[in-house]
Design a protein around this motif. Structure first.
Motif, mmCIF file in Angstrom:
data_model
loop_
_atom_site.group_PDB
_atom_site.id
_atom_site.type_symbol
_atom_site.label_atom_id
_atom_site.label_comp_id
_atom_site.label_asym_id
_atom_site.label_seq_id
_atom_site.Cartn_x
_atom_site.Cartn_y
_atom_site.Cartn_z
ATOM 1 N N ALA A 1 -59.971 -5.357 -15.414
ATOM 2 C CA ALA A 1 -59.274 -6.574 -15.143
ATOM 3 C C ALA A 1 -60.497 -7.770 -14.800
ATOM 4 N N ASP A 2 -59.584 -8.714 -16.071
ATOM 5 C CA ASP A 2 -61.137 -9.707 -15.185
ATOM 6 C C ASP A 2 -59.723 -11.105 -14.557
ATOM 7 N N GLY A 3 -58.606 -10.619 -14.476
ATOM 8 C CA GLY A 3 -57.585 -11.701 -13.457
ATOM 9 C C GLY A 3 -57.296 -12.535 -14.105
ATOM 10 N N ASN A 4 -56.760 -12.291 -15.454
ATOM 11 C CA ASN A 4 -56.469 -13.496 -15.912
ATOM 12 C C ASN A 4 -54.428 -13.495 -15.811
ATOM 13 N N LYS A 5 -53.736 -13.704 -16.464
ATOM 14 C CA LYS A 5 -52.288 -13.782 -16.467
ATOM 15 C C LYS A 5 -51.827 -12.846 -16.747
ATOM 16 N N GLY A 6 -52.724 -12.953 -18.915
ATOM 17 C CA GLY A 6 -52.068 -11.811 -19.056
ATOM 18 C C GLY A 6 -52.023 -10.301 -19.111
ATOM 19 N N GLU A 7 -53.317 -10.196 -18.126
ATOM 20 C CA GLU A 7 -53.782 -9.055 -17.923
ATOM 21 C C GLU A 7 -53.589 -8.340 -16.496
ATOM 22 N N LEU A 8 -52.929 -9.821 -15.408
ATOM 23 C CA LEU A 8 -52.053 -8.740 -14.353
ATOM 24 C C LEU A 8 -50.040 -8.922 -14.986
ATOM 25 N N ARG A 9 -49.546 -9.098 -15.928
ATOM 26 C CA ARG A 9 -48.811 -8.932 -15.797
ATOM 27 C C ARG A 9 -48.332 -7.271 -16.830
ATOM 28 N N LYS A 10 -49.599 -7.641 -17.598
ATOM 29 C CA LYS A 10 -49.665 -6.257 -18.107
ATOM 30 C C LYS A 10 -49.579 -4.494 -16.938
ATOM 31 N N LEU A 11 -50.441 -4.835 -16.221
ATOM 32 C CA LEU A 11 -50.835 -4.613 -15.089
ATOM 33 C C LEU A 11 -49.543 -3.820 -14.106
ATOM 34 N N THR A 12 -48.825 -4.997 -14.271
ATOM 35 C CA THR A 12 -47.203 -5.230 -13.251
ATOM 36 C C THR A 12 -46.550 -4.697 -14.117
ATOM 37 N N LYS A 13 -45.998 -4.957 -15.403
ATOM 38 C CA LYS A 13 -45.231 -3.843 -16.562
ATOM 39 C C LYS A 13 -45.558 -2.043 -15.964
ATOM 40 N N PHE A 14 -46.597 -1.679 -16.011
ATOM 41 C CA PHE A 14 -47.698 -1.031 -15.847
ATOM 42 C C PHE A 14 -47.135 -0.036 -15.009
ATOM 43 N N ARG A 15 -47.201 -0.898 -13.944
ATOM 44 C CA ARG A 15 -46.767 -0.568 -12.481
ATOM 45 C C ARG A 15 -45.199 0.237 -12.183
ATOM 46 N N LYS A 16 -44.295 -0.666 -13.127
ATOM 47 C CA LYS A 16 -43.072 -1.136 -13.222
ATOM 48 C C LYS A 16 -42.660 0.580 -12.927
ATOM 49 N N ASN A 17 -43.261 0.378 -14.420
ATOM 50 C CA ASN A 17 -42.598 1.727 -15.072
ATOM 51 C C ASN A 17 -42.735 3.083 -14.780
ATOM 52 N N LEU A 18 -44.097 3.337 -13.966
ATOM 53 C CA LEU A 18 -45.033 3.943 -13.295
ATOM 54 C C LEU A 18 -44.238 4.511 -12.233
ATOM 55 N N GLU A 19 -42.880 3.753 -11.506
ATOM 56 C CA GLU A 19 -42.445 3.465 -10.312
ATOM 57 C C GLU A 19 -41.579 4.325 -10.659
ATOM 58 N N LYS A 20 -41.027 3.690 -11.396
ATOM 59 C CA LYS A 20 -39.293 4.051 -11.853
ATOM 60 C C LYS A 20 -40.146 5.250 -12.219
ATOM 61 N N GLY A 21 -40.653 6.074 -12.952
ATOM 62 C CA GLY A 21 -40.877 7.444 -13.450
ATOM 63 C C GLY A 21 -41.143 8.234 -12.228
ATOM 64 N N ILE A 22 -41.756 7.796 -11.484
ATOM 65 C CA ILE A 22 -41.740 8.346 -10.309
ATOM 66 C C ILE A 22 -40.886 9.216 -9.536
ATOM 67 N N GLU A 23 -39.997 7.509 -9.624
ATOM 68 C CA GLU A 23 -38.554 7.971 -8.598
ATOM 69 C C GLU A 23 -38.136 9.574 -9.627
#
Length: 600
Positions: free
Chosen positions: A538-560
């Motif tokens: 990722a180069d740090g733009n807002k679109g990529e950050l939103r994508k990574l944040t969504k990925f994290r949210k789904n992943l953490e929910k799955g881990i729980e």
């Protein structure tokens, strides 16, 4: 098409490793899947079996009119003939002997009705009752299904000798579909690797995919899917054309063999939970569309036709009977798919001895998600294959890439009008020259060069193991590629078919160590690894950050959700403790990954 009594099947494995699996296992009632991507490989296998079994063989030349479809039809009809012949011979064998008929029934799961009847037969004294029971058991025998797989997105257009594009019906996927549709098989077509409207529309040209006057469907449709939304969209699209989905085959995005189609951080347990909760939507939403189609066609939809809700099956990283049982019982799956472990079963798959030995010795660090696929999709791989050595030798000689003898993955038009393959010598020389002329620092250019040189000739090399194993080609003339999932690290020798089936059903001692991490734990690690790779790119733009944040949210929910599973009672052979330990480690890793993102 009869449904099998088994609760597992053998999925497609590369272009060659399950190319003749039905011939090997279908007579014993086990279903498996053939890839029909490589019709040139298929023709060689057909020639081999015709010569081996003294059957007539007429070559279908590479340049024959509609040759691709004809080669596929001819091979599938041959497989059907061989399987039926072997099955009938088994069926006609006597009971109470150590023969293949006994093997057929002993392989069945204990809970199945034919297996219970068989056990009762063995305890019944000679006489009319036993004779009647034996006759009924023989009548109930069914061969496994001879299913085929088409990668929907591998659908290149073909060209006349003068360079004129051929019509869409001669595209790779459409021709493969036609080859299957024209065959005598009554089985299933597995559509994988995405949604292809052109291919889906072409299915409507063949009556075998529709109900006949009695309501039976000769050729059924299986969709390999990665999430519920995709399943519902594709199911509705087909239903509007009167086509019904017989089965949705759910696969882990990363913990699988071959190409890895990662989800947006959704772990397999979360996906299965959604399928379990919304299962009825797959039939209730779709059935009215199918009925309307038949009404519009004039014949109407008969209330006497047997309508069953679509089967749900799952595959990807399953390694113990307990894991399989959880998928069947807790998530309501109808069956499981066991792929990579069967690479270690010579009775079931075609893998050359050198590659099988490589798999026997492979450790977790030797199995990795690679960039070798010309499709640009991550590809599960193992280090030190014959293909890897062959490509490295060509690089050292200044001739990177492949001559591209088959061209099934030609899709790049960066330098040419007609598509070429990114694993080809032509493309790689052009791309490397372009990189050399770029105004970038040497380290960045070297990284770009490596990504180009990583691409491998999968079209040809994935089929070579079968050709070597069957004695069609010598090993030194056939570089071998193979695409196991990481699960293979825990299967460290060759096994008999009986050993593997007993392992799947939890009969006897497990074939894998009790230290093997749970399939849900392994998938967690793979998704955090994938997140880390995304973050580094990722180069740090807002679109990529939103994508990574969504990925994290789904992943953490799955881990729980996985942690809730870890707190439940374990099935036989399940290493639930590994889920809790892995979850703690991976949650910490996710925090560290996002710290680095913030520092960027």
């Amino acid at each position: 098409m009869q449904t099998t009594n088994h609760t597992f099947s053998i999925p497609v494995m590369g272009t060659g490793h399950s190319i003749d699996s039905p011939i090997r296992v279908a007579p014993y009632g086990i279903s498996s899947v053939i890839s029909i991507v490589d019709d040139l490989l298929i023709e060689k296998i057909r020639k081999f079996y015709c010569r081996k079994l003294d059957l007539p063989y007429n070559n279908i030349a590479r340049n024959a009119e509609d040759g691709r479809a004809k080669r596929i039809t001819a091979y599938l009809d041959l497989v059907q003939e061989i399987v039926q012949d072997k099955f009938e011979k088994i069926k006609n064998q006597p009971f109470f002997e150590e023969n293949d008929k006994a093997k057929y029934f002993e392989l069945l799961p204990k809970g199945s009705m034919p297996r219970r009847m068989y056990d009762r037969l063995l305890e019944t004294d000679a006489g009319k009752v036993r004779d009647k029971l034996a006759c009924e058991l023989s009548r109930l025998m069914r061969p496994g299904s001879i299913d085929v797989n088409i990668m929907a997105k591998v659908d290149g257009l073909n060209y006349e000798k003068n360079g004129t594009p051929m019509s869409a019906e001669f595209s790779d996927a459409n021709a493969a579909l036609r080859g299957y549709a024209n065959s005598k098989l009554s089985s299933s077509l597995v559509l994988s690797a995405g949604f292809n409207p052109r291919l889906y529309n072409y299915i409507t040209e063949f009556k075998d995919f529709y109900r006949d006057a009695t309501g039976k469907i000769k050729k059924k449709i299986i969709l390999k899917v990665s999430d519920f939304r995709s399943a519902l969209i594709q199911g509705k699209y087909l239903a509007k054309k009167g086509l019904e989905v017989y089965e949705y085959r759910i696969e882990s995005g990363l913990n699988c063999g071959g190409h890895a189609f990662a989800s947006d951080g959704y772990l397999l347990p979360s996906l299965l939970k959604e399928f379990r909760e919304k299962r009825d939507m797959l039939s209730k939403t779709v059935r009215p569309l199918v009925e309307k189609f038949y009404e519009d066609e004039g014949a109407g939809f008969s209330e006497e036709w047997e309508i069953m809700e679509p089967r749900l099956t799952v595959q990807g990283g399953i390694g113990t009977s307990g894991e399989a049982q959880r998928l069947l019982d807790d998530f309501g799956m109808d069956a499981t798919g066991w792929g990579s472990p069967f690479l270690m079963v010579p009775e079931a798959t075609t893998v050359d001895k050198t590659t099988r030995k490589l798999l026997e010795n492979a450790k977790e660090q030797d199995l990795y998600l690679s960039g070798v696929s010309p499709l640009g999709v991550p590809f599960n791989n193992v280090r030190n294959t014959g293909s890897e050595a062959w490509h490295q030798e060509r690089i050292e000689k200044g001739k990177p890439g492949s001559p591209c003898p088959k061209g099934f993955l030609e899709a790049n038009t960066e330098f040419t009008e007609q598509p070429i393959c990114t694993a080809s010598n032509q493309y790689q020389l052009l791309k490397l020259d372009q990189i050399n002329q770029m105004d970038k620092d040497e380290a960045e250019k070297e990284n770009m060069r490596q990504k180009v040189l990583d691409k491998a000739c999968l079209c040809d090399h994935l089929g070579n193991g079968a050709l070597i194993d069957l004695g069609i080609l010598k090993e030194h003339r056939a570089p071998q590629a193979i695409c196991p999932g990481p699960n293979i690290a825990w299967f460290d020798r060759t096994y008999s078919l009986r050993e593997m089936v007993d392992h799947i059903y939890g009969r006897g001692e497990s074939l894998v160590s009790s230290k093997r991490p749970h399939m849900f734990a392994k998938e967690m690690v793979m998704y955090v690894d994938y997140l880390e790779d995304l973050a580094e790119q990722a180069d740090g733009n807002k679109g990529e950050l939103r994508k990574l944040t969504k990925f994290r949210k789904n992943l953490e929910k799955g881990i729980e959700y996985c942690l809730k599973i870890a707190d439940s009672e374990s099935y036989k052979g399940e290493n639930l403790a590994s889920i809790s330990q892995t979850a703690a480690e991976q949650k910490n890793r996710i925090v560290e990954i996002f710290k680095k993102i913030e520092e960027k």
